[in-house]
Design a protein around this motif. Structure first.
Motif, PDB file in Angstrom:
ATOM      1  N   ARG A  24       0.854  -1.188   0.000  1.00 12.74           N
ATOM      2  CA  ARG A  24       0.000   0.000   0.000  1.00 12.74           C
ATOM      3  C   ARG A  24       0.885   1.232   0.000  1.00 12.74           C
ATOM      4  O   ARG A  24       2.070   1.159   0.287  1.00 12.74           O
ATOM      5  N   ASN A  25       0.279   2.363  -0.295  1.00 11.20           N
ATOM      6  CA  ASN A  25       1.013   3.624  -0.196  1.00 11.20           C
ATOM      7  C   ASN A  25       0.794   4.228   1.186  1.00 11.20           C
ATOM      8  O   ASN A  25      -0.317   4.218   1.703  1.00 11.20           O
ATOM      9  N   ARG A  26       1.865   4.720   1.742  1.00 13.07           N
ATOM     10  CA  ARG A  26       1.807   5.405   3.030  1.00 13.07           C
ATOM     11  C   ARG A  26       2.118   6.875   2.768  1.00 13.07           C
ATOM     12  O   ARG A  26       3.114   7.186   2.140  1.00 13.07           O
TER      13      ARG A  26
END
Length: 106
Positions: A66-68
């Motif tokens: 996922r993107n943080r």
């Protein structure tokens, strides 16, 4: 005992943390919780306000598929932090003079 803390002090805490290193929302919340009781739902509007004021920028990094979203202080954010820090030092000295005025150290 818990003291009510204003938005300027919360802004100063967030900017102080980000002056040291970039951080993502949950990490910021944990750092701020070391000095005051806040939730992520309290912190995100603060981050949006600071970002709207151009004191922060964001970027995304992949993390476990996922993107943080990370937050980074801008040059104007550093200036704002320094301004808030000066105000805090002055305010703290005034409060200390009242609260500690009755204590005599031997």
């Amino acid at each position: 005992m818990s003291f009510q803390l204003g938005s300027s002090l919360l802004d100063a805490c967030v900017l102080a943390i980000l002056a040291k290193e970039d951080a993502y929302g949950y990490s910021l919340t944990q750092h701020v919780r070391e000095v005051m009781d806040i939730s992520e739902s309290t912190l995100y509007p603060v981050l949006r306000r600071l970002q709207k004021g151009e004191f922060l920028t964001t970027y995304d990094q992949p993390f476990q598929g996922r993107n943080r979203r990370y937050y980074r202080i801008t040059p104007s954010g550093r200036s704002k932090y320094e301004e808030l820090l000066e105000e805090w030092v002055d305010y703290k000295q005034k409060i200390d003079s009242v609260l500690l005025g009755g204590i005599h150290y031997e």
